[in-house]
Design a protein around this motif. Structure first.
Motif, PDB file in Angstrom:
ATOM      1  N   LEU A 140       0.826  -1.201   0.000  1.00 25.94           N
ATOM      2  CA  LEU A 140       0.000   0.000   0.000  1.00 25.94           C
ATOM      3  C   LEU A 140       0.864   1.256   0.000  1.00 25.94           C
ATOM      4  O   LEU A 140       1.815   1.357   0.760  1.00 25.94           O
ATOM      5  N   MET A 141       0.499   2.200  -0.870  1.00 27.89           N
ATOM      6  CA  MET A 141       1.137   3.507  -0.918  1.00 27.89           C
ATOM      7  C   MET A 141       0.053   4.553  -0.743  1.00 27.89           C
ATOM      8  O   MET A 141      -1.032   4.451  -1.334  1.00 27.89           O
ATOM      9  N   SER A 199      -5.026   3.899  -3.166  1.00 26.26           N
ATOM     10  CA  SER A 199      -5.524   3.634  -4.518  1.00 26.26           C
ATOM     11  C   SER A 199      -4.401   3.077  -5.390  1.00 26.26           C
ATOM     12  O   SER A 199      -3.263   3.542  -5.323  1.00 26.26           O
ATOM     13  N   PHE A 200      -4.744   2.090  -6.220  1.00 23.82           N
ATOM     14  CA  PHE A 200      -3.752   1.473  -7.102  1.00 23.82           C
ATOM     15  C   PHE A 200      -4.474   0.674  -8.180  1.00 23.82           C
ATOM     16  O   PHE A 200      -5.715   0.574  -8.174  1.00 23.82           O
ATOM     17  N   ASN A 217      -4.557  -6.077 -11.344  1.00 18.09           N
ATOM     18  CA  ASN A 217      -5.070  -6.938 -12.421  1.00 18.09           C
ATOM     19  C   ASN A 217      -5.856  -6.139 -13.463  1.00 18.09           C
ATOM     20  O   ASN A 217      -6.889  -6.588 -13.965  1.00 18.09           O
ATOM     21  N   GLY A 218      -5.364  -4.937 -13.772  1.00 20.19           N
ATOM     22  CA  GLY A 218      -5.986  -4.124 -14.805  1.00 20.19           C
ATOM     23  C   GLY A 218      -7.210  -3.351 -14.368  1.00 20.19           C
ATOM     24  O   GLY A 218      -7.938  -2.819 -15.214  1.00 20.19           O
ATOM     25  N   VAL A 219      -7.449  -3.252 -13.058  1.00 17.27           N
ATOM     26  CA  VAL A 219      -8.633  -2.559 -12.540  1.00 17.27           C
ATOM     27  C   VAL A 219      -8.199  -1.538 -11.490  1.00 17.27           C
ATOM     28  O   VAL A 219      -7.385  -1.851 -10.607  1.00 17.27           O
ATOM     29  N   CYS A 220      -8.741  -0.333 -11.574  1.00 18.50           N
ATOM     30  CA  CYS A 220      -8.454   0.708 -10.574  1.00 18.50           C
ATOM     31  C   CYS A 220      -9.268   0.432  -9.312  1.00 18.50           C
ATOM     32  O   CYS A 220     -10.508   0.380  -9.363  1.00 18.50           O
ATOM     33  N   ARG A 258     -10.516   7.133 -10.662  1.00 19.36           N
ATOM     34  CA  ARG A 258      -9.267   6.677 -11.300  1.00 19.36           C
ATOM     35  C   ARG A 258      -9.555   5.857 -12.555  1.00 19.36           C
ATOM     36  O   ARG A 258      -8.820   5.939 -13.549  1.00 19.36           O
ATOM     37  N   ALA A 259     -10.621   5.077 -12.518  1.00 16.39           N
ATOM     38  CA  ALA A 259     -10.960   4.232 -13.664  1.00 16.39           C
ATOM     39  C   ALA A 259     -11.287   5.076 -14.887  1.00 16.39           C
ATOM     40  O   ALA A 259     -10.862   4.761 -16.008  1.00 16.39           O
ATOM     41  N   GLN A 260     -12.050   6.155 -14.701  1.00 13.34           N
ATOM     42  CA  GLN A 260     -12.387   7.028 -15.824  1.00 13.34           C
ATOM     43  C   GLN A 260     -11.139   7.675 -16.413  1.00 13.34           C
ATOM     44  O   GLN A 260     -11.004   7.782 -17.646  1.00 13.34           O
TER      45      GLN A 260
END
Length: 205
Positions: free
Chosen positions: A95-96, A124-125, A128-131, A155-157
């Motif tokens: 986690l960051m 947030s990170f 597997n290709g998902v925010c 983040r996804a948008q």
């Protein structure tokens, strides 16, 4: 950190001969996210399990005494990072987050003041290709707590927009390359035809 996946791959340089013309290259970087992040988050079994609040534990310095681990855990949180694992699945996360500050912040990512004896964390990170966003708390003495993953819409948008832009740039370069291959000037065609004729004459004689 001893995570071998954090090591970047090494790409060798291309060797070009002295008189060899460099060939056109089309480098398509691996996308950071999948095309439909929300659908994957809702359908993927791992995400469904991690999206339910469950027990988590601090995993750093497990070979050190309890008191030392407590100090190291709190120091790492104040620096803006920590290592945890979901107890049920064994899924490890690095986690960051933004370090805690002395000033007032409406939405802190690391908060020691929200609840005595605990630290509340948001991180947030891309997984597997998902925010996604990890949200939970950890007891400062026991170094365990409760947390879960959430789908991060904002983040996804942003990542979806970057993905579309990346694909469009690649397609544009590919169209330009195909157009150059399809077009040859009359002089180019004449020179190539003469070269073919000369090669055929040499074979005959």
């Amino acid at each position: 950190m001893n995570d071998p996946t954090a090591l970047a791959g090494m790409i060798p340089f291309d060797s070009i001969g002295l008189y060899e013309q460099p060939k056109p290259r089309f480098i398509f970087k691996m996308p950071r996210v999948v095309p439909d992040q929300k659908a994957k988050f809702e359908s993927d079994e791992l995400f469904r399990r991690l999206s339910r609040e469950s027990e988590v534990r601090y995993t750093g310095y497990r070979d050190r005494p309890q008191e030392e681990r407590q100090v190291r855990f709190q120091n790492a949180c104040r620096e803006g990072h920590t290592e945890i694992a979901f107890a049920a699945t064994g899924t490890n996360l690095q986690l960051m987050f933004a370090p805690p500050t002395s000033g007032y912040m409406a939405d802190r990512e690391c908060d020691f003041d929200k609840e005595p004896g605990k630290v509340h964390i948001k991180s947030s990170f891309i997984m597997n290709g998902v925010c996604v966003r990890w949200r939970g708390w950890i007891d400062l003495e026991r170094m365990d707590g409760v947390g879960c993953l959430e789908y991060c819409e904002e983040r996804a948008q942003a990542e979806d927009a970057l993905l579309r832009e990346q694909i469009e740039r690649y397609n544009q370069r590919l169209r330009e390359f195909e157009d150059k291959r399809a077009y040859r000037s009359p002089q180019d065609r004449t020179e190539q035809d003469l070269e073919v004729m000369w090669q055929n004459r040499r074979r005959v004689y």
